[in-house]
Design a protein around this motif. Structure first.
Motif, mmCIF file in Angstrom:
data_model
loop_
_atom_site.group_PDB
_atom_site.id
_atom_site.type_symbol
_atom_site.label_atom_id
_atom_site.label_comp_id
_atom_site.label_asym_id
_atom_site.label_seq_id
_atom_site.Cartn_x
_atom_site.Cartn_y
_atom_site.Cartn_z
ATOM 1 N N ALA A 14 -64.772 2.685 2.698
ATOM 2 C CA ALA A 14 -63.420 2.931 2.194
ATOM 3 C C ALA A 14 -62.909 1.731 1.407
ATOM 4 O O ALA A 14 -62.367 1.877 0.303
ATOM 5 N N GLY A 15 -63.090 0.534 1.952
ATOM 6 C CA GLY A 15 -62.637 -0.671 1.255
ATOM 7 C C GLY A 15 -63.387 -0.914 -0.034
ATOM 8 O O GLY A 15 -62.794 -1.234 -1.073
ATOM 9 N N GLY A 21 -62.655 1.423 -7.561
ATOM 10 C CA GLY A 21 -61.777 2.170 -8.442
ATOM 11 C C GLY A 21 -60.654 1.333 -9.006
ATOM 12 O O GLY A 21 -60.287 1.462 -10.171
ATOM 13 N N LEU A 22 -60.109 0.437 -8.185
ATOM 14 C CA LEU A 22 -58.946 -0.350 -8.593
ATOM 15 C C LEU A 22 -59.308 -1.460 -9.568
ATOM 16 O O LEU A 22 -58.623 -1.686 -10.570
ATOM 17 N N LEU A 23 -60.416 -2.163 -9.290
ATOM 18 C CA LEU A 23 -60.745 -3.373 -10.043
ATOM 19 C C LEU A 23 -61.977 -3.234 -10.914
ATOM 20 O O LEU A 23 -62.317 -4.155 -11.660
ATOM 21 N N PHE A 63 -72.666 6.863 -6.376
ATOM 22 C CA PHE A 63 -71.668 7.869 -5.985
ATOM 23 C C PHE A 63 -70.248 7.376 -6.238
ATOM 24 O O PHE A 63 -69.391 8.129 -6.697
ATOM 25 N N THR A 64 -70.005 6.106 -5.943
ATOM 26 C CA THR A 64 -68.668 5.541 -6.163
ATOM 27 C C THR A 64 -68.263 5.604 -7.627
ATOM 28 O O THR A 64 -67.127 5.948 -7.958
ATOM 29 N N SER A 65 -69.211 5.268 -8.518
ATOM 30 C CA SER A 65 -68.877 5.232 -9.941
ATOM 31 C C SER A 65 -68.538 6.624 -10.456
ATOM 32 O O SER A 65 -67.583 6.791 -11.224
ATOM 33 N N SER A 227 -66.567 6.049 0.611
ATOM 34 C CA SER A 227 -66.272 5.433 -0.692
ATOM 35 C C SER A 227 -65.917 6.465 -1.751
ATOM 36 O O SER A 227 -65.062 6.214 -2.604
ATOM 37 N N VAL A 228 -66.559 7.645 -1.724
ATOM 38 C CA VAL A 228 -66.257 8.640 -2.763
ATOM 39 C C VAL A 228 -64.860 9.218 -2.589
ATOM 40 O O VAL A 228 -64.282 9.756 -3.530
ATOM 41 N N THR A 229 -64.319 9.105 -1.367
ATOM 42 C CA THR A 229 -62.945 9.555 -1.128
ATOM 43 C C THR A 229 -61.930 8.538 -1.636
ATOM 44 O O THR A 229 -60.899 8.895 -2.219
#
Length: 267
Positions: A14-15, A21-23, A63-65, A227-229
């Motif tokens: 999650a972190g 996404g933020l940075l 997946f995060t990207s 992370s994908v959430t």
């Protein structure tokens, strides 16, 4: 099943996803030190711990990207022309990075990671503005820049944002566009780097069960679920707030993580 371990991995995912996404940093700089701690606690072979942490972290960025870039694309912030120019060099560099990492022992790799994380934190604190009039280089220059970004990202298990965002802002790309474009670049970095880590780690002796090359699949699955959430939430927040203050706080966190990896290098 160790539910406390699952909970820790979910919090890490999650972190890392929110930060990605933020940075636009891919999350790897946060995940690698924590994954290293967990793999060490689980008794994985000391010679493989950092290699596996980097490989597993890099795999999560696939997946995060994808998750974060959708949110950035809705805001029209992704500069796809820049992605197309950097991607060829990035794919080659991301394949070479894990191969270079395999030639290094755990201590050297941990030391290299700590140096790059400390450098990235210092860049966040400096927040230096680009000179007026500077522009992106031509096709050959962009290919070379992509190669450097991909190689370093593949080596340290990050999405490349610690280099690509400063590079783009240095060339007068707006910060929100640079972050969004960095998120899009995370996928070719992670895909090429993950395939490389699987290939070069395939026959490595001492790997634990459920490993695919250097990638540890149970940790990958749990981290990705979280992370994908969170990555889209971070991406949306990036378009609503001034992240300068947050970057300063995050830089302090990165310095702490760099210190841990520096300790691991000599432990």
């Amino acid at each position: 099943m160790d539910w406390s371990l699952v909970g820790i991995l979910l919090l890490m995912g999650a972190g890392g996803g929110y930060a990605a996404g933020l940075l636009g940093i891919g999350g790897g700089m946060v995940l690698v030190p924590f994954i290293t701690m967990i793999f060490t606690a689980k008794g994985f072979a000391p010679a493989l711990v950092v290699h596996m942490a980097i490989a597993t972290s890099l795999a999560t960025i696939m997946f995060t990207s994808l998750s974060s870039v959708r949110a950035h694309h809705r805001h029209g912030a992704v500069q796809w022309r820049i992605v197309a120019l950097l991607a060829p060099g990035i794919v080659i560099g991301s394949w070479l990075g894990p191969w270079i990492g395999k030639q290094m022992n755990t201590s050297a790799l941990a030391l290299l990671f700590s140096v790059f994380v400390a450098f990235s934190a210092a860049q966040m604190l400096r927040n230096k503005k680009p000179s007026a009039g500077r522009d992106l280089p031509g096709t050959a220059g962009m290919f070379a820049a992509g190669g450097v970004i991909g190689t370093l990202a593949g080596l340290v298990g990050a999405g490349g944002g610690f280099i690509s965002v400063p590079f783009m802002t240095w060339c007068n790309v707006r910060i929100h566009q640079a972050v969004a474009t960095s998120a899009a670049l995370g996928f070719p970095i992670a895909l090429s780097g993950t395939l490389s880590n699987i290939y070069f780690g395939w026959s490595e002796p001492g790997l634990p069960q459920h490993s695919l090359g250097f990638v540890y699949l149970p940790a990958l699955a749990v981290i990705v679920a979280a992370s994908v959430t969170m990555a889209p939430l971070g991406a949306r927040m990036a378009h609503k707030m001034d992240v300068a203050a947050l970057k300063r706080v995050f830089a302090v966190v990165l310095f702490s993580l760099a210190g841990y990896m520096f300790y691991r290098a000599f432990a």
